[in-house]
Structures are given as structure tokens and as C-alpha cells.
Design a protein around this motif. Structure first.
Motif, short mmCIF file in Angstrom:
data_model
loop_
_atom_site.label_atom_id
_atom_site.label_comp_id
_atom_site.label_asym_id
_atom_site.label_seq_id
_atom_site.Cartn_x
_atom_site.Cartn_y
_atom_site.Cartn_z
N PRO A 6 6.46 1.53 -0.88
CA PRO A 6 5.16 1.01 -0.43
C PRO A 6 5.34 0.17 0.83
O PRO A 6 6.39 -0.41 1.07
CB PRO A 6 4.70 0.15 -1.61
N GLN A 36 1.56 -4.76 4.33
CA GLN A 36 0.88 -5.03 5.59
C GLN A 36 -0.36 -5.87 5.34
O GLN A 36 -0.73 -6.14 4.19
CB GLN A 36 0.49 -3.72 6.27
N LEU A 59 0.82 -1.21 0.00
CA LEU A 59 0.00 0.00 0.00
C LEU A 59 0.85 1.26 0.00
O LEU A 59 1.97 1.28 0.50
CB LEU A 59 -0.88 0.05 1.25
N ILE A 60 0.26 2.31 -0.57
CA ILE A 60 0.76 3.65 -0.34
C ILE A 60 -0.34 4.44 0.35
O ILE A 60 -1.53 4.20 0.14
CB ILE A 60 1.21 4.36 -1.64
N THR A 61 0.05 5.38 1.18
CA THR A 61 -0.92 6.20 1.91
C THR A 61 -0.98 7.62 1.37
O THR A 61 -1.88 8.38 1.74
CB THR A 61 -0.58 6.26 3.41
N HIS A 62 -0.01 7.97 0.48
CA HIS A 62 -0.01 9.28 -0.14
C HIS A 62 0.86 9.23 -1.39
O HIS A 62 1.71 8.34 -1.55
CB HIS A 62 0.53 10.35 0.83
N TYR A 63 0.64 10.18 -2.30
CA TYR A 63 1.47 10.26 -3.49
C TYR A 63 2.90 10.65 -3.11
O TYR A 63 3.14 11.30 -2.09
CB TYR A 63 0.90 11.29 -4.46
N GLN A 95 -8.29 7.31 -4.16
CA GLN A 95 -8.47 7.44 -2.73
C GLN A 95 -7.35 6.66 -2.04
O GLN A 95 -6.96 5.60 -2.49
CB GLN A 95 -9.84 6.90 -2.30
N MET A 96 -6.86 7.20 -0.94
CA MET A 96 -5.82 6.55 -0.17
C MET A 96 -6.42 5.93 1.10
O MET A 96 -7.41 6.44 1.60
CB MET A 96 -4.72 7.55 0.19
N PRO A 97 -5.81 4.87 1.62
CA PRO A 97 -4.64 4.16 1.11
C PRO A 97 -4.98 3.38 -0.15
O PRO A 97 -6.14 3.03 -0.39
CB PRO A 97 -4.27 3.23 2.26
N GLN A 125 5.09 8.70 -2.12
CA GLN A 125 5.62 7.85 -1.06
C GLN A 125 6.77 7.03 -1.64
O GLN A 125 6.61 6.34 -2.65
CB GLN A 125 4.52 6.93 -0.52
N VAL A 130 -4.28 -6.59 5.30
CA VAL A 130 -5.53 -5.87 5.10
C VAL A 130 -6.65 -6.89 4.89
O VAL A 130 -6.38 -8.05 4.57
CB VAL A 130 -5.45 -4.91 3.89
#
Length: 336
Positions: free
Chosen positions: A18, A21, A9-13, A61-63, A15, A23
Motif C-alpha cells: 500500500p 500518501q 491506499l491501494i489503487t488496484h487489487y 471502488q479504487m483507490p 497491489q 488525502v
């Protein structure tokens, strides 16, 4: 208890790396299949997505779980699924708002997948969907290559180029490509008829009278492509600026269409002066076209080219290697 899976995952541009984790597993809709992913490949669009380079056209949309194509096994089917069943080995490219193939499971619309070629492993099959569909839609749908026509395919040793050369040859075209001298014999083995060593030769001054150019580089290389195409020819780019007709067809709001029109003005005028048509390609998933690719693979007229494989735990290293831009063919990430 909610079942979980590993995913990148990325939580913001922008980043840098990655995060892998656990989910929750995705829940398939009525038209979806749930696939246990065996392998997924890295594509330039993944790097652009992480960097935020596509957020104007495709905001997420993040993540966000990244990854754009895959091969795996169907483990569940939605109530409206008729073409696939549990246990089927499949491959595909999910539609753009449903990416997320760097994960152990993916819910994907049945219209976006096909049965995996029997003569390919999961790792090999994962190297095909995005580059195969992109190349087919560029060469067949937009450039409309016919037997005997001459086409320039930029960056022939890359992930797109290795597949595009092979597909252009199945269409009967005469293929010229650009690469470094060390890859000359390699791209010739894929079917390239003429090779330009871009370190020592300028394709724009060497070539002329071409029917088509498939541009994978953008920037100055795209602008210079118009110099070699004869009037009435075609240029397709996956790395250049979108043009006004693409913006209209993509359904963008008025203000975004206006910005694109202004940004692409120089490109549009260059094409107009050369009497050449220009198309920006944003590839679309297609079960029917994946099936065509599967048939070509079965006939041994198309084969995947894999540079390296990495396990999911080494995805940051795989992305860093991809970012260097020197891979010969595809980079594949395995989930095992």
C-alpha cells in the motif's frame, strides 16, 4: 484550504505494497462521528481485500484506504449523533463498505462504535473490535454455546483464536484448540482445556462427540471438522466457502447465489451427511456487542493479546509480518 491526512491506499487489487500518501479528511454524515485514529489492527480480511479475494462478495471502488478496526478520539459529530461527543475515546469496526482505518482520521457511523474500555490503552483497544465481534457472533449468536458444551477453536494462538478461547470460557464451554507445541502453555493460560499440536496430531482422528467447531482456517480443516461434531451440532467458519443461505441473506444477485450454491455443494453435502448445521460468518459491526466486550474487559475476563506494534510508516513491514501467519495474537499499527 482542504485539510489532509496520511492514509494507506491501494489503487488496484493484488497491489503488493500500500502507498501512504496525503488525502482529504473524510466528511462525516449526520449519523457519523469523525475520529482521530490513534491505533488500528491488522486482520486477515485486510490481506484478503488487498489480494482481491473478497471482490466477488464485496467489490470496492479504487483507490481504497485499507484497515478494518481502530481506537481513537472523537473530534467532530454529525447533527444526528446523540450517544457520543467530542473528546470521547472510542473503538470500533466500521461497516464493510466504509473501511479505511489505516489513516489518521475516519468518519464512522455511531452505531458501529462504543466507548473505549477505560482499562485499555488505545493500542490495546485497537486489537479488540474485529476479532472480538467475530468471535462473539460465532460463539454466542451462531454456535449458541451453553455451559458444559465442548467446542473446538482452530488456531488458538492467532488473532481470532486468542479472543475466541477467552469468550468461549465466559460462556462456560469446554475449549479445545489447535496450535503448535511452543504455544501450548500460552493458549492454556487463556483458558484452553485441551490442546492439539497440529504438527503431530490430527484433530479429526483424535476428537469426537463435540458440540461445535469454530473454524478459522477453511479448506481441508473445515471439511474434517464435520467428522468430530455429533449429530445436531454446529460448525461456523469465517474462512470457508459461503453457503446458499448466506448468499440469500446477504442480498446477492441471482447469478452470484447460483455460483455460490455450486461452489459450496460439497461442503453442504458433507454437513448434511453428518447431520450438522453449517454457517458461514461475515461479521457485522455492533455497538451493543462492543459494549458487552467492554464490560468483559472491565471485569478482566477478556484481554487483548498483542504480538507487535508498528508505526503507520512501517505498514508494509507490518502486513508482511502478518502474511507469514505466525503472529501470537494481534499486530497493531499506531498513527503517532
Amino acid at each position: 484550504m482542504t485539510k489532509t491526512m496520511r492514509a494507506a491506499l491501494i489503487t488496484h487489487y493484488r497491489q503488493a505494497v500500500p502507498v501512504i500518501q496525503r488525502v482529504p479528511l473524510p466528511t462525516p454524515n449526520a449519523n457519523d462521528v469523525l475520529v482521530q485514529i490513534k491505533a488500528a489492527s491488522i486482520n486477515p480480511i485486510d490481506l484478503k481485500t488487498m489480494a482481491g479475494g473478497l471482490k466477488f462478495l464485496l467489490p470496492y471502488q479504487m483507490p481504497l484506504i485499507i484497515g478494518s478496526d481502530f481506537a481513537g478520539t472523537v473530534v467532530a459529530v454529525g447533527t444526528h449523533v446523540t450517544d457520543f461527543q467530542v473528546g470521547d475515546a472510542v473503538y470500533g469496526r466500521p461497516r464493510k463498505h466504509r473501511i479505511g482505518t489505516f489513516a489518521e482520521y475516519l468518519a464512522v457511523d455511531q452505531a458501529d462504535i462504543a466507548l473505549k474500555p477505560r482499562n485499555l490503552s488505545f493500542t490495546e483497544a485497537a486489537a479488540i473490535p474485529l476479532v472480538g465481534l467475530t468471535s462473539y457472533q460465532a460463539l454466542h449468536d451462531l454456535l449458541r454455546l451453553r455451559p458444559g458444551q465442548r467446542v473446538l477453536i482452530q488456531a488458538g494462538a492467532g488473532g481470532i483464536g486468542t479472543v475466541a478461547i477467552q469468550l468461549a470460557k465466559t460462556l462456560g464451554a469446554k475449549v479445545t484448540t489447535t496450535t503448535s507445541q511452543k504455544n501450548t502453555a500460552f493458549v492454556q493460560s487463556l483458558g484452553a482445556d485441551k490442546v492439539i499440536d497440529y504438527h503431530h496430531e490430527d484433530f479429526a482422528t483424535t476428537l469426537s462427540g463435540y458440540d461445535a467447531v469454530f473454524d478459522t482456517l477453511g479448506g481441508p480443516n473445515l471439511l474434517r471438522a464435520f467428522q468430530i461434531v455429533k449429530p445436531g451440532g454446529r460448525v461456523v467458519s469465517i474462512s470457508g466457502l459461503p453457503d446458499a443461505k448466506f448468499a440469500r441473506s446477504y442480498g446477492l444477485p441471482w447469478w452470484k447465489r447460483q455460483l455460490i450454491r455450486l461452489a459450496s455443494h460439497r461442503l453442504t453435502q458433507t454437513a448434511k451427511r453428518a447431520h450438522v448445521s453449517y454457517h458461514f460468518l461475515f461479521m457485522k459491526p455492533s455497538h451493543a456487542q462492543l459494549t458487552i466486550l467492554t464490560d468483559l474487559i472491565a471485569q478482566e475476563r477478556l484481554r487483548p493479546i498483542i504480538d507487535r506494534t508498528f508505526p503507520l510508516t512501517e505498514l508494509p513491514e507490518a502486513l508482511a509480518y502478518s502474511h507469514q501467519g505466525h503472529a501470537r495474537g494481534k499486530i497493531v499499527v499506531t498513527m503517532v
